[in-house]
Design a protein around this motif. Structure first.
Motif, PDB file in Angstrom:
ATOM      1  N   LEU A 123       0.822  -1.210   0.000  1.00 38.06           N
ATOM      2  CA  LEU A 123       0.000   0.000   0.000  1.00 38.06           C
ATOM      3  C   LEU A 123       0.859   1.265   0.000  1.00 38.06           C
ATOM      4  N   LEU A 124       1.911   1.293   0.788  1.00 36.81           N
ATOM      5  CA  LEU A 124       2.765   2.485   0.807  1.00 36.81           C
ATOM      6  C   LEU A 124       3.462   2.693  -0.537  1.00 36.81           C
ATOM      7  N   CYS A 125       3.914   1.606  -1.147  1.00 37.72           N
ATOM      8  CA  CYS A 125       4.557   1.737  -2.456  1.00 37.72           C
ATOM      9  C   CYS A 125       3.556   2.139  -3.538  1.00 37.72           C
ATOM     10  N   SER A 126       2.307   1.717  -3.407  1.00 37.43           N
ATOM     11  CA  SER A 126       1.301   2.146  -4.387  1.00 37.43           C
ATOM     12  C   SER A 126       1.020   3.639  -4.264  1.00 37.43           C
ATOM     13  N   ALA A 127       1.055   4.161  -3.049  1.00 36.98           N
ATOM     14  CA  ALA A 127       0.891   5.611  -2.873  1.00 36.98           C
ATOM     15  C   ALA A 127       2.064   6.352  -3.497  1.00 36.98           C
ATOM     16  N   ALA A 128       3.277   5.834  -3.309  1.00 29.73           N
ATOM     17  CA  ALA A 128       4.454   6.466  -3.909  1.00 29.73           C
ATOM     18  C   ALA A 128       4.379   6.413  -5.433  1.00 29.73           C
ATOM     19  N   GLY A 129       3.869   5.325  -5.972  1.00 27.75           N
ATOM     20  CA  GLY A 129       3.725   5.200  -7.420  1.00 27.75           C
ATOM     21  C   GLY A 129       2.752   6.196  -8.004  1.00 27.75           C
ATOM     22  N   LEU A 130       1.767   6.569  -7.223  1.00 26.30           N
ATOM     23  CA  LEU A 130       0.771   7.530  -7.692  1.00 26.30           C
ATOM     24  C   LEU A 130       1.393   8.903  -7.930  1.00 26.30           C
ATOM     25  N   SER A 131       2.444   9.231  -7.208  1.00 30.57           N
ATOM     26  CA  SER A 131       3.078  10.545  -7.382  1.00 30.57           C
ATOM     27  C   SER A 131       3.676  10.700  -8.774  1.00 30.57           C
ATOM     28  N   ASP A 132       4.085   9.594  -9.382  1.00 37.31           N
ATOM     29  CA  ASP A 132       4.655   9.617 -10.741  1.00 37.31           C
ATOM     30  C   ASP A 132       3.657   9.164 -11.801  1.00 37.31           C
ATOM     31  N   ARG A 133       2.422   8.971 -11.394  1.00 36.53           N
ATOM     32  CA  ARG A 133       1.387   8.435 -12.297  1.00 36.53           C
ATOM     33  C   ARG A 133       1.846   7.089 -12.876  1.00 36.53           C
ATOM     34  N   ALA A 134       2.423   6.262 -12.031  1.00 39.34           N
ATOM     35  CA  ALA A 134       2.997   4.993 -12.468  1.00 39.34           C
ATOM     36  C   ALA A 134       1.981   3.852 -12.476  1.00 39.34           C
ATOM     37  N   HIS A 135       0.755   4.114 -12.102  1.00 40.14           N
ATOM     38  CA  HIS A 135      -0.253   3.060 -12.097  1.00 40.14           C
ATOM     39  C   HIS A 135      -0.698   2.753 -13.521  1.00 40.14           C
ATOM     40  N   THR A 136      -1.299   1.617 -13.690  1.00 41.19           N
ATOM     41  CA  THR A 136      -1.701   1.195 -15.027  1.00 41.19           C
ATOM     42  C   THR A 136      -2.741   2.144 -15.606  1.00 41.19           C
ATOM     43  N   ALA A 137      -2.653   2.331 -16.897  1.00 44.98           N
ATOM     44  CA  ALA A 137      -3.597   3.190 -17.608  1.00 44.98           C
ATOM     45  C   ALA A 137      -3.736   2.653 -19.032  1.00 44.98           C
ATOM     46  N   LEU A 138      -4.778   3.087 -19.698  1.00 46.88           N
ATOM     47  CA  LEU A 138      -4.996   2.695 -21.082  1.00 46.88           C
ATOM     48  C   LEU A 138      -4.331   3.734 -21.992  1.00 46.88           C
ATOM     49  N   ASP A 139      -3.009   3.722 -22.011  1.00 46.24           N
ATOM     50  CA  ASP A 139      -2.258   4.728 -22.768  1.00 46.24           C
ATOM     51  C   ASP A 139      -2.525   4.667 -24.266  1.00 46.24           C
ATOM     52  N   PHE A 140      -2.752   3.479 -24.797  1.00 47.96           N
ATOM     53  CA  PHE A 140      -2.961   3.374 -26.232  1.00 47.96           C
ATOM     54  C   PHE A 140      -4.260   4.054 -26.652  1.00 47.96           C
ATOM     55  N   VAL A 141      -5.251   4.109 -25.782  1.00 49.81           N
ATOM     56  CA  VAL A 141      -6.490   4.837 -26.065  1.00 49.81           C
ATOM     57  C   VAL A 141      -6.292   6.321 -25.768  1.00 49.81           C
ATOM     58  N   PHE A 142      -5.687   6.597 -24.625  1.00 50.71           N
ATOM     59  CA  PHE A 142      -5.485   7.978 -24.176  1.00 50.71           C
ATOM     60  C   PHE A 142      -4.629   8.765 -25.169  1.00 50.71           C
ATOM     61  N   SER A 143      -3.603   8.128 -25.722  1.00 51.98           N
ATOM     62  CA  SER A 143      -2.700   8.825 -26.639  1.00 51.98           C
ATOM     63  C   SER A 143      -3.349   9.150 -27.982  1.00 51.98           C
ATOM     64  N   LYS A 144      -4.439   8.516 -28.313  1.00 53.07           N
ATOM     65  CA  LYS A 144      -5.137   8.779 -29.584  1.00 53.07           C
ATOM     66  C   LYS A 144      -6.018  10.032 -29.496  1.00 53.07           C
ATOM     67  N   LEU A 145      -6.274  10.496 -28.280  1.00 55.08           N
ATOM     68  CA  LEU A 145      -7.127  11.673 -28.097  1.00 55.08           C
ATOM     69  C   LEU A 145      -6.337  12.945 -28.387  1.00 55.08           C
ATOM     70  N   PRO A 146      -7.038  14.023 -28.754  1.00 57.12           N
ATOM     71  CA  PRO A 146      -6.345  15.314 -28.916  1.00 57.12           C
ATOM     72  C   PRO A 146      -5.743  15.768 -27.588  1.00 57.12           C
ATOM     73  N   ILE A 147      -4.664  16.542 -27.662  1.00 61.30           N
ATOM     74  CA  ILE A 147      -3.935  16.977 -26.467  1.00 61.30           C
ATOM     75  C   ILE A 147      -4.857  17.711 -25.495  1.00 61.30           C
ATOM     76  N   LYS A 148      -5.693  18.585 -25.991  1.00 62.19           N
ATOM     77  CA  LYS A 148      -6.583  19.347 -25.106  1.00 62.19           C
ATOM     78  C   LYS A 148      -7.525  18.407 -24.356  1.00 62.19           C
ATOM     79  N   LEU A 149      -8.052  17.413 -25.042  1.00 64.64           N
ATOM     80  CA  LEU A 149      -8.947  16.445 -24.399  1.00 64.64           C
ATOM     81  C   LEU A 149      -8.180  15.562 -23.408  1.00 64.64           C
ATOM     82  N   GLN A 150      -6.942  15.230 -23.732  1.00 63.78           N
ATOM     83  CA  GLN A 150      -6.105  14.463 -22.795  1.00 63.78           C
ATOM     84  C   GLN A 150      -5.913  15.227 -21.495  1.00 63.78           C
ATOM     85  N   ASN A 151      -5.628  16.518 -21.611  1.00 65.31           N
ATOM     86  CA  ASN A 151      -5.416  17.345 -20.421  1.00 65.31           C
ATOM     87  C   ASN A 151      -6.678  17.439 -19.574  1.00 65.31           C
TER      88      ASN A 151
END
Length: 163
Positions: free
Chosen positions: A57-85
């Motif tokens: 749990l402590l390491c998962s909190a530390a990982g959140l500071s770098d946004r190191a948790h799993t994400a759907l980057d392949f979908v997220f990266s297809k969106l326009p930059i403004k929508l990503q933000n």
């Protein structure tokens, strides 16, 4: 302020690492004591389990500071930059609300757990349940930094678009 975030992250990683190393030591010491000294540590399994809980749990909190948790980057990266933000900011706000709610509701479990004692170690279970409460507090801390970063990025993008 970034130095504070980095310091807190480093401390969490250090404590989490110690907890996870403790698991390895306990899992090595238990059979070694049983076969070499004909003595079994009856508390070893509990200590390992609680160390894994705290460490993960402590390491998962530390990982959140770098946004190191799993994400759907392949979908997220297809969106326009403004929508990503915008989406990143909305998700951070939702995560913050969830972590704040989990923090609040875990307090009652800690209070209730202080009445129970673990069988092997003889510690109050509230200290084990406190891992979730502490983790959620640190996650909210890191998410506030992430939200501030999101807003800075969005303001920077607006300034770039205005030029």
């Amino acid at each position: 302020m970034l130095k504070l975030r980095d310091t807190v992250k480093a401390v969490l990683q250090y404590i989490g690492c110690i907890c996870l190393i403790l698991v390895s030591v306990v899992f090595f010491a238990k059979p070694a004591a049983r076969y070499l000294f004909h003595y079994s540590f009856f508390w070893a399994d509990e200590l390992a389990k609680y160390s894994v809980i705290w460490g993960a749990l402590l390491c998962s909190a530390a990982g959140l500071s770098d946004r190191a948790h799993t994400a759907l980057d392949f979908v997220f990266s297809k969106l326009p930059i403004k929508l990503q933000n915008i989406l990143r900011l909305v998700l951070d706000l939702v995560y913050t609300a969830f972590c704040a709610a989990a923090f609040y509701f875990s307090l009652s479990n800690v209070k209730l757990g202080m009445k129970a004692v673990s069988a092997g170690l003889g510690i109050r279970m509230g200290y084990v349940y406190l891992a979730l409460t502490v983790t959620m507090a640190f996650m909210v801390f890191f998410l506030i930094y992430n939200i501030a970063d999101d807003i800075k990025i969005m303001r920077g993008a607006e300034k770039e678009a205005a030029k």
